[in-house]
Scaffold this motif. Sequence first.
Motif, PDB file in Angstrom:
ATOM      1  N   GLU A 595       0.805  -1.211   0.000  1.00 57.46           N
ATOM      2  CA  GLU A 595       0.000   0.000   0.000  1.00 57.46           C
ATOM      3  C   GLU A 595       0.842   1.266   0.000  1.00 57.46           C
ATOM      4  O   GLU A 595       0.333   2.351  -0.274  1.00 57.46           O
ATOM      5  N   SER A 596       2.134   1.163   0.301  1.00 58.82           N
ATOM      6  CA  SER A 596       2.999   2.341   0.234  1.00 58.82           C
ATOM      7  C   SER A 596       3.762   2.395  -1.083  1.00 58.82           C
ATOM      8  O   SER A 596       4.666   3.215  -1.240  1.00 58.82           O
ATOM      9  N   GLY A 597       3.407   1.517  -2.042  1.00 66.12           N
ATOM     10  CA  GLY A 597       3.919   1.670  -3.396  1.00 66.12           C
ATOM     11  C   GLY A 597       4.882   0.619  -3.879  1.00 66.12           C
ATOM     12  O   GLY A 597       5.386   0.712  -5.005  1.00 66.12           O
ATOM     13  N   MET A 598       5.159  -0.421  -3.092  1.00 64.49           N
ATOM     14  CA  MET A 598       6.162  -1.424  -3.462  1.00 64.49           C
ATOM     15  C   MET A 598       5.548  -2.447  -4.420  1.00 64.49           C
ATOM     16  O   MET A 598       5.351  -3.609  -4.084  1.00 64.49           O
ATOM     17  N   MET A 599       5.273  -1.994  -5.670  1.00 64.62           N
ATOM     18  CA  MET A 599       4.546  -2.828  -6.620  1.00 64.62           C
ATOM     19  C   MET A 599       4.715  -2.264  -8.024  1.00 64.62           C
ATOM     20  O   MET A 599       5.080  -1.101  -8.210  1.00 64.62           O
TER      21      MET A 599
END
Length: 633
Positions: A595-599
Amino acid sequence: MSQTPSLVGRVIGVVRTIAAHLGSHLGSHPARKTMARSVDPQDLFTTETAGLSEVSKPSVVRLHDGDRFDLRISPVRKNIDEAALRMLAYNGSIPGPTLHVDQGSEITVQATNDGDIETTVHWHGLRLENRYDGVPEETQGPIPTGGTFTYKLQFPDAGLYWYHPHMREDYAQEMGLYGTIVVEPSDPSYWPAVNRQLTITLDDLLVEDGHIAPFRRSGPTFTAMGRFGNVLLINGETKFSGEALLGEVVRFYLVNTANTRIFNFAVRGARMKLVGGDSGRYERETFVDAVLLAPSERAVVDVLFDTTGDVRLEHRTPDHVYDMGGFSVSAAEAGNAAGSFEVLRVDPQLTAEHQSIGHDVERAPDKTLAFIASMPLLYGGDAKPASAYGCPMHPDVSASKPGRCPKCFMKLVAVQTPTVVTSYICPMHPGVTAAKPGRCPKCWMKLVPSDVPATPTPQPHDGPPHGEHEGGDGLEWEDLMPAINRESDPSNMIWKLVDRETGAENGAISWAFRVGDRVKIRLVNEMESDHPMHHPFHIHGAGRFLILSRNGKPESNLVWKDTVLLRAGETVDILLDVTNPGLWMAHCHIAEHTESGMMFSFDVSPRSEGGKDAGASAPRRSSSHHHGGHRSA
């Protein structure tokens, strides 16, 4: 599960020195019950339980080809250790219904959202049509509160799978939205003989002051370590209670549904045989003492109850054994499944795969993906004015305004008052101090300035961590800096996946493959990060992969996977067998990291542009690459 107040106080002192904007807000004990920074009450999800239905017992639903199933999301009231908690449930239960389906079948699931936020359902591990994968803004629009979405699910592979939200997973999954799917093999001899089977979910929950610890509507918190719970759950309860017969063999379908906690599952007083993993059976069955599961990983184990009495289910860490309940075993006729328990079978297809991938093990990777963290929360990055600034490397350098150190050119960090730095200390292991900058020998985090005099031992060193305890195994079993973790969010704890070929980060990564490709991907968990930590890396249903090697050592026992645990400092090579066209996501499965962007997402085109497409057409990539309503970092 918590540090002593004095040790945490030392850590908080460090944070106050290097990040003055947090110093006046941080508490001195990890179990404190209030949010440290001022939070608008309207930004918090409600914890109200009045008028909610009581949670129900999970059900097992047998579905066949062509069947239709209704799945409803709603808030429920659940009692845990005398606390009445507001949670979320699929069809009123936590976990949600276990779906038993046949390999090769197709079912229709209509999902209705009566929950607190818009959502989707992701069918974890299934190689299905891309349009039903449950990724918001990529494969479908979010399901609004009061809305519905119809999924068509295919089950090409035997094994254990599960379903969960793919929007605000840090909140919705933690609140209880998860359920399991058992895919019965079309070959009746695929698994060894057992007397019965049982699905087990492993989870934890953070409960404070009679409520689940607050969540913000505006975005995730606890993003440094992920949200560790203080209550362990097995099948949604604090203790498992079951009965077994002497000589009975029970198949356990295990899945880790926790946001961040790793489980090391063991059965004390019975024998355990590992037969399957994420997506089917192992190349070779093995007897094991315990099974390690990162978030979203699965294992299939057969358990032989060979003695009467009390058998305990345990979560074993290097420093503690957690009892999670057990079985009462009585002397009675159990059937004949125990007769074949001693046989360790071999999968011929995976044996053939093992013989054919020798070249892939040796060749260079097609893609290299690095896992990196920067942590302004501890190491600076705040531009807020302060009364003084100092160099973290040279404590004798100070200034009254922002600038850089004339000795090392590092950016000066804000401090409320000039502080004489007498030592450096580890944020996770306060017993580790040094007279000069370095890294912790236990967890490899950078030491931060402190006014606490250094002690002579243990000393940091220049090499990576080693040993089998306290991070030396590359795993974080507990939250070792809870007060700091609580203050972390995507603005001050930055997690990145980096394409080493292009330098692209997270959602900017743009990979493209074709159905039929076999892609060798090298995963490198960098130690030169502000926060070296393990990551469970998950690839959606574009295909499935084999682990080729870990730190250059070839994998000895193959199993098809969709998630791999990458320890801190570890390099893992995987071979992705690409089978489904579409736009597919890959990400760390620690919910707060996702959810903090690690994707990122990658495109898969059909095998032949003129041929029949086996799945849905690939949606056009959005330039903003949204996920869960929040732009990727």
